[in-house]
Motif scaffolding. Sequence first.
Motif, PDB file in Angstrom:
ATOM      1  N   TYR A 267       0.762  -1.240   0.000  1.00  0.00           N
ATOM      2  CA  TYR A 267       0.000   0.000   0.000  1.00  0.00           C
ATOM      3  C   TYR A 267       0.796   1.297   0.000  1.00  0.00           C
ATOM      4  O   TYR A 267       0.206   2.351  -0.208  1.00  0.00           O
ATOM      5  CB  TYR A 267      -0.925   0.012   1.224  1.00  0.00           C
ATOM      6  CG  TYR A 267      -1.925  -1.114   1.228  1.00  0.00           C
ATOM      7  CD1 TYR A 267      -3.002  -1.108   0.352  1.00  0.00           C
ATOM      8  CD2 TYR A 267      -1.788  -2.190   2.098  1.00  0.00           C
ATOM      9  CE1 TYR A 267      -3.931  -2.135   0.339  1.00  0.00           C
ATOM     10  CE2 TYR A 267      -2.707  -3.226   2.100  1.00  0.00           C
ATOM     11  CZ  TYR A 267      -3.774  -3.193   1.218  1.00  0.00           C
ATOM     12  OH  TYR A 267      -4.683  -4.218   1.212  1.00  0.00           O
ATOM     13  N   CYS A 276      -2.025   2.613  -5.176  1.00  0.00           N
ATOM     14  CA  CYS A 276      -2.950   1.601  -5.684  1.00  0.00           C
ATOM     15  C   CYS A 276      -2.313   1.007  -6.926  1.00  0.00           C
ATOM     16  O   CYS A 276      -2.197   1.683  -7.954  1.00  0.00           O
ATOM     17  CB  CYS A 276      -4.304   2.221  -6.033  1.00  0.00           C
ATOM     18  SG  CYS A 276      -5.391   1.095  -6.949  1.00  0.00           S
ATOM     19  N   CYS A 336      -7.545   3.445  -1.969  1.00  0.00           N
ATOM     20  CA  CYS A 336      -8.477   2.471  -2.536  1.00  0.00           C
ATOM     21  C   CYS A 336      -9.850   3.104  -2.703  1.00  0.00           C
ATOM     22  O   CYS A 336     -10.498   3.468  -1.717  1.00  0.00           O
ATOM     23  CB  CYS A 336      -8.570   1.248  -1.619  1.00  0.00           C
ATOM     24  SG  CYS A 336      -9.764   0.017  -2.175  1.00  0.00           S
TER      25      CYS A 336
END
Length: 405
Positions: A267, A276, A336
């Motif tokens: 991440y 992402c 996200c």
Amino acid sequence: MTIKEYITNIRTALRVPLECSPRLIWKLMYNFAWRNFINIRQFEKRQAQGKPFFPAFIMISVTEKCNLSCSGCWVTARGTKSLSLQQLDGIITESKKKGSYFFGILGGEPLLYKGLFDIIEKHADCYFQLFTNGMLITEDVAMRMKKLGNITPLISIEGLEQESEERRGKDDVFHKTIEGLKACKKAKLFFGAAASICKGNYNDLVNREYIERLAKEGVHYLWYYIYRPVGANPNPANALDEDEILDLRKFIVEQRKSAPLMVIDTYWDDEGNALCPAATGMSHHISPGGAVEFCPPLQMARDFINEDGSNLTDVFENSQFMADLRAMTAETSRGCILLENPQQLVSFVEKHQAIDSSTRQTVLQEFKDMSPVAGHDQKGKEVPEVNPLYKAMKKKYFFGFGAYG
């Protein structure tokens, strides 16, 4: 980092050559490390020169079939879709033409997919990361993987005894998963463990004692995810809040200084900025029904592979839906979109008339019912890497296991 921490890092790195079969090490270094290095450079060059798009690597869900039914999983419980062997072979073949030799193999439970090892054996020049719950890894299965040499099992552990049973819908899950770890260790495989961190398992799994326990079981790398409440039975109350995500990031960075195994994340880049992989185009997903998807839990698509997967390159190079989705998500957040802005995603897929690519055919409504939860894009709270080797690898190379820089 202190001298003691440097020495510990060296010892951790030496575990792989000391504990794994020499043939497996060769496959890891050549099929994965070297070929993946070249692949990433080719991907970056294509992106920089504006050449037709093809992702650096592909995640492939070969089947919906699974021996568990986990809360918060996007895979359809008792689903029946599976790629054909011809499609799986075609996906790999087409990817190799673009210089990509590394694949994530997911399910369902991929060890329920008949013929998987035959395809992996056919593509001995590739490297495969097998996402599995580990319950089907017997000593015979582990020895087959050792013989193939180009597989690293990544075994999902979603909590200790109680949490595993509650989360995964079956008794004795944790014990059977540990038996899978033991079989991998006995076969001298290079293997990892994964965990989707939520409120229910945070205290069990985000601590040094758990890391040391896995290392004693022979695990070489630990991959921490952030729980995403998706699927037919999401549990948004189990999602981490902002402080817990930040604490998880700090824990990962700190443990990389002295952990007895490699601690991996998907991440953040070397400076702690959120990432992402799908938004950058580095990785996309093929579903069990042949849908070309943005990422595994985003089960809406406009493009599908044909009966032998031979149109994969054409799909990636010409999919306006995927190009627009990459652009939209990158403009929205570095995190996200499923977590942070599900309603914007709903608007996008409705505008593009995307098709539900799951068996259950309820994905769009599931997205409509979602409320935003905390994500990992926390501007102003970035936590840079402190392990100099891992920082350099994230910035320049570390890619296949999910650390993007």
